[in-house]
Design a protein around this motif. Structure first.
Motif, short mmCIF file in Angstrom:
data_model
loop_
_atom_site.label_atom_id
_atom_site.label_comp_id
_atom_site.label_asym_id
_atom_site.label_seq_id
_atom_site.Cartn_x
_atom_site.Cartn_y
_atom_site.Cartn_z
N PRO A 33 -13.45 -2.03 -8.12
CA PRO A 33 -14.15 -0.75 -7.93
C PRO A 33 -14.04 -0.20 -6.51
O PRO A 33 -13.80 0.99 -6.31
CB PRO A 33 -15.61 -1.09 -8.30
N SER A 34 -14.20 -1.07 -5.51
CA SER A 34 -14.06 -0.62 -4.12
C SER A 34 -12.63 -0.26 -3.79
O SER A 34 -12.36 0.71 -3.07
CB SER A 34 -14.54 -1.72 -3.16
N MET A 35 -11.68 -1.03 -4.32
CA MET A 35 -10.27 -0.74 -4.07
C MET A 35 -9.89 0.61 -4.69
O MET A 35 -9.19 1.42 -4.06
CB MET A 35 -9.41 -1.86 -4.63
N ARG A 36 -10.34 0.86 -5.90
CA ARG A 36 -10.03 2.12 -6.56
C ARG A 36 -10.65 3.29 -5.80
O ARG A 36 -10.03 4.34 -5.63
CB ARG A 36 -10.55 2.09 -8.00
N ALA A 38 -11.25 3.40 -2.57
CA ALA A 38 -10.47 3.60 -1.35
C ALA A 38 -9.15 4.30 -1.64
O ALA A 38 -8.71 5.17 -0.88
CB ALA A 38 -10.21 2.25 -0.67
N LEU A 39 -8.50 3.96 -2.75
CA LEU A 39 -7.24 4.60 -3.10
C LEU A 39 -7.44 6.06 -3.48
O LEU A 39 -6.62 6.93 -3.13
CB LEU A 39 -6.58 3.84 -4.26
N ARG A 40 -8.51 6.37 -4.17
CA ARG A 40 -8.80 7.77 -4.51
C ARG A 40 -9.04 8.59 -3.25
O ARG A 40 -8.55 9.72 -3.13
CB ARG A 40 -10.02 7.84 -5.43
N ALA A 41 -9.79 8.03 -2.30
CA ALA A 41 -10.03 8.73 -1.04
C ALA A 41 -8.72 8.94 -0.29
O ALA A 41 -8.49 10.01 0.29
CB ALA A 41 -11.02 7.94 -0.19
N GLU A 42 -7.87 7.94 -0.29
CA GLU A 42 -6.56 8.04 0.37
C GLU A 42 -5.72 9.15 -0.24
O GLU A 42 -5.14 9.98 0.47
CB GLU A 42 -5.83 6.70 0.28
N LEU A 95 -2.74 -1.00 -1.40
CA LEU A 95 -3.56 -1.88 -0.59
C LEU A 95 -2.93 -3.26 -0.45
O LEU A 95 -3.46 -4.12 0.25
CB LEU A 95 -4.96 -2.01 -1.19
N PHE A 96 -1.79 -3.48 -1.10
CA PHE A 96 -1.12 -4.77 -1.06
C PHE A 96 0.13 -4.76 -0.18
O PHE A 96 0.62 -5.80 0.20
CB PHE A 96 -0.75 -5.22 -2.48
N ILE A 97 0.63 -3.56 0.12
CA ILE A 97 1.73 -3.42 1.07
C ILE A 97 1.11 -3.07 2.42
O ILE A 97 0.40 -2.07 2.53
CB ILE A 97 2.71 -2.32 0.63
N THR A 98 1.38 -3.85 3.44
CA THR A 98 0.70 -3.64 4.72
C THR A 98 1.64 -3.37 5.88
O THR A 98 1.19 -2.86 6.92
CB THR A 98 -0.14 -4.87 5.08
N TYR A 115 3.49 3.26 0.09
CA TYR A 115 3.22 3.09 1.51
C TYR A 115 1.87 2.39 1.72
O TYR A 115 1.02 2.40 0.81
CB TYR A 115 3.21 4.45 2.22
N PRO A 116 1.65 1.79 2.88
CA PRO A 116 0.37 1.10 3.13
C PRO A 116 -0.78 2.09 3.21
O PRO A 116 -0.78 3.01 4.03
CB PRO A 116 0.60 0.41 4.48
N ALA A 117 -1.76 1.93 2.34
CA ALA A 117 -2.97 2.76 2.41
C ALA A 117 -3.82 2.32 3.59
O ALA A 117 -3.79 1.17 4.01
CB ALA A 117 -3.76 2.64 1.11
N SER A 118 -4.56 3.27 4.12
CA SER A 118 -5.40 2.95 5.28
C SER A 118 -6.51 1.97 4.93
O SER A 118 -6.97 1.21 5.77
CB SER A 118 -5.99 4.23 5.86
N GLY A 119 -6.95 2.02 3.66
CA GLY A 119 -8.05 1.13 3.27
C GLY A 119 -9.39 1.54 3.83
O GLY A 119 -10.34 0.77 3.84
N ARG A 120 -9.47 2.78 4.32
CA ARG A 120 -10.75 3.24 4.85
C ARG A 120 -11.83 3.19 3.78
O ARG A 120 -11.60 3.56 2.63
CB ARG A 120 -10.61 4.68 5.36
#
Length: 208
Positions: A33-36, A38-42, A95-98, A115-120
């Motif tokens: 849930p948190s990862m999803r 973060a990806l939506r925000a990205e 979130l798995f490619i850094t 691409y690497p997401a910021s993970g904010r």
């Protein structure tokens, strides 16, 4: 061969699939849930950037190996591959490619860059300056800090641990004060800082 026995060729595949399911349940599912979120925000943040500034300005921010000159996008890789993009290009945050960018090309689907997401905001909203807490109140200051990345109402609510209606009330106050802008697509509202809101957040943030 008994009816309930699996053929030897398919047994390794079945065992591998079971192992992946166990890995997902143990490692990824609790954080999904948190990862999803973060990806939506990205994706929302990048879409707004591309719409305002164009892909040429945004692409180098994804990773230093990516660039855009004229109508050509280049990604530094060890293998040279040229591909046309008549139907566009898909940008996929991960979130798995850094540390790198990965590209996929095929005759059957649109080329994509992973691409690497910021993970904010992966697990929590960013901290807020105490001075901003005193000025706006704790909840509204947390919302203002979170909107350094454009977010939808439900995401804001989860980040600051309030209900969506309560988040909407706080967002309306910040909007009336000229600190945020809101746009709506159907039933979904997206909020982002105005220049005044960003200036206030920058002024309240401690200098390193």
């Amino acid at each position: 061969m008994m009816p309930h026995q699996q053929p030897l060729k398919t047994r390794p595949r079945s065992e591998a699939a079971d192992a992946l399911r166990r890995l997902w349940k143990a490692v990824v599912a609790p954080e999904w849930p948190s990862m999803r979120q973060a990806l939506r925000a990205e994706m929302l943040d990048r879409a707004i950037q591309v719409n305002r500034e164009g892909l040429r300005a945004v692409l180098p921010r994804l990773h230093p190996s990516a660039a855009c000159e004229g109508g050509t996008i280049t990604v530094e890789k060890t293998v040279d591959v040229d591909v046309d993009c008549p139907e566009g290009l898909i940008l996929v945050p991960s979130l798995f490619i850094t540390d790198r960018i990965q590209c996929t090309t095929s005759d059957h689907w649109t080329p994509a860059i992973y691409y690497p997401a910021s993970g904010r905001y992966l697990w929590a909203a960013p901290p807020t300056p105490r001075s901003l807490d005193r000025l706006l109140g704790v909840t509204r200051s947390r919302i203002l800090a979170a909107l350094a990345t454009p977010l939808q109402t439900t995401v804001v609510a989860r980040l600051v641990s309030v209900t969506p209606p309560t988040a909407s009330e706080h967002l309306a106050i910040l909007r009336d004060a000229g600190l945020i802008d809101s746009s709506r697509a159907g039933r979904t509202a997206t909020h982002e800082l105005t220049k005044a809101g960003r200036a206030l957040l920058d002024a309240a943030s401690p200098r390193s």
